[in-house]
Design an enzyme around this catalytic site. Structure first.
Site, mmCIF file in Angstrom:
data_model
loop_
_atom_site.group_PDB
_atom_site.id
_atom_site.type_symbol
_atom_site.label_atom_id
_atom_site.label_comp_id
_atom_site.label_asym_id
_atom_site.label_seq_id
_atom_site.Cartn_x
_atom_site.Cartn_y
_atom_site.Cartn_z
ATOM 1 N N GLY A 172 2.296 2.230 10.820
ATOM 2 C CA GLY A 172 3.324 3.261 10.700
ATOM 3 C C GLY A 172 4.017 3.616 12.008
ATOM 4 N N GLU A 188 -5.781 -4.767 10.501
ATOM 5 C CA GLU A 188 -4.760 -3.741 10.733
ATOM 6 C C GLU A 188 -5.088 -2.959 12.004
ATOM 7 O OE1 GLU A 188 -2.589 -2.674 6.822
ATOM 8 O OE2 GLU A 188 -4.261 -1.301 7.093
ATOM 9 N N HIS A 202 -9.648 1.263 4.683
ATOM 10 C CA HIS A 202 -8.403 1.447 5.436
ATOM 11 C C HIS A 202 -8.674 2.450 6.556
ATOM 12 C CE1 HIS A 202 -4.337 2.599 6.468
ATOM 13 N NE2 HIS A 202 -3.920 1.512 5.846
ATOM 14 N N GLU A 225 -7.057 4.837 7.607
ATOM 15 C CA GLU A 225 -6.770 6.241 7.264
ATOM 16 C C GLU A 225 -7.936 6.859 6.503
ATOM 17 O OE1 GLU A 225 -2.947 5.503 5.475
ATOM 18 O OE2 GLU A 225 -2.146 5.016 7.454
ATOM 19 N N LYS A 265 0.019 4.242 -0.296
ATOM 20 C CA LYS A 265 -0.662 5.410 0.286
ATOM 21 C C LYS A 265 -0.433 6.626 -0.621
ATOM 22 C CE LYS A 265 -0.272 3.209 4.724
ATOM 23 N NZ LYS A 265 -0.263 3.321 6.179
ATOM 24 N N ASN A 278 0.864 -1.183 0.000
ATOM 25 C CA ASN A 278 0.000 0.000 0.000
ATOM 26 C C ASN A 278 0.900 1.232 0.000
ATOM 27 O OD1 ASN A 278 -1.811 2.029 0.537
ATOM 28 N ND2 ASN A 278 -2.354 1.318 2.597
ATOM 29 N N SER A 334 3.050 -2.154 10.472
ATOM 30 C CA SER A 334 4.476 -2.256 10.809
ATOM 31 C C SER A 334 5.071 -3.627 10.491
ATOM 32 C CB SER A 334 4.708 -1.876 12.281
ATOM 33 O OG SER A 334 4.359 -0.520 12.490
#
Ligand code: PGA
Length: 257
Positions: free
Chosen positions: A178, A172, A98, A100, A16, A14, A217
């Site tokens: 991250g 996730e 996701h 985000e 992003k 991904n 991660s």
């Protein structure tokens, strides 16, 4: 009776909101390194790169995917992209829900369910993401949260395919994305087990073939340990998928798991 396949081992990158046309070289190098590995690899770049990346990856084993889609096939939705458009650019999969997007765009599970239906309509495999926040984990609500997200992010009529090949799930934990932090192996195992059980209730035998990926991660140093966990069928990789030297060892670890 259809033969129920084992879930495919998948490594999804991904990217992003990272990458310009110059970075397509990275995708080509990743593809060269994956050529003989028995792993389904896809890279999901920003939409601006999808067309050029699909061209660059043509003839390789690596596929490309989107990071989001709209639920409609076309229309007055400025800035949005239809699943049919992703497919037209060569994408075979799309990340949906996701954290985000849930955070930055206020996306809720029922909207994600309609996007997953749109992806299916366009012949694009949705990767539906679920995951708890740190506060939810600390409150002991992880399993309840991911079960509810899974239930509400996939519509009643969704067809996962006879062998579960038309759906991918990604677990996730929001707090692991991250940050360099990951849950312990038993924590990941518990969530993946709960997700598999929920998929079984929903899709019956086909649930066995639905890949459940872990994301958050994942790096070369923890990949082998994560891939050894029951019901972990691969990874959704963010930061490490932007670099050949970071991503290839993860794919290698998956091929050897
Ligand atoms: P990360 O991101 O690997 O950089 O933690 C994973 C993701 O958000 O898909």
């Amino acid at each position: 009776m259809p033969r129920i396949l084992k879930p495919k081992r998948r490594a999804i990158g991904n990217w992003k909101m990272n990458g310009l046309s110059a970075n397509v070289d990275v995708a080509q190098e990743i593809a060269a390194g994956c050529a003989y590995l028995k792993v389904d690899v896809a890279l999901c770049p920003p939409a601006t790169l999808l067309g050029v990346m699909a061209q660059a990856l043509a003839g390789t084993v690596v596929r490309s995917g989107g990071q989001d889609c709209h639920s409609a096939a076309s229309g007055a939705h400025t800035g949005d992209i239809a699943a049919e458009m992703l497919s037209d650019c060569g994408a075979t999969t799309v990340i949906l829900g996701h954290s985000e997007r849930r955070r930055d765009h206020g996306e809720k599970s029922p909207l994600i369910a309609s996007k997953a239906d749109a992806a299916a309509r366009a012949g694009v495999v949705p990767i539906v993401c679920v995951g708890e926040t740190e506060a939810e984990r600390e409150a002991g609500r992880t399993l309840g949260v991911v079960r509810r997200q899974l239930r509400d992010s996939i519509s009643e009529s969704f067809d996962a395919g006879e062998a579960g090949e038309r759906l991918v799930i990604a677990y996730e934990p929001v707090w692991a994305i991250g940050t360099g932090r990951t849950p312990t192996s038993p924590e990941i195992e518990a969530v993946h087990k709960a997700l598999r059980q929920a998929l079984k209730k929903r899709f019956g035998k086909a649930a066995k073939g639905i890949s459940i990926l872990y994301g958050g991660s994942v790096k070369a140093s923890n990949a082998a340990e994560i891939f050894a966990i029951p019901n972990v069928d691969g990874a959704l990789v963010g930061g490490a998928s932007l670099s050949v030297k970071d991503f290839l060892p993860i794919v290698q670890a998956l091929a050897e798991a």
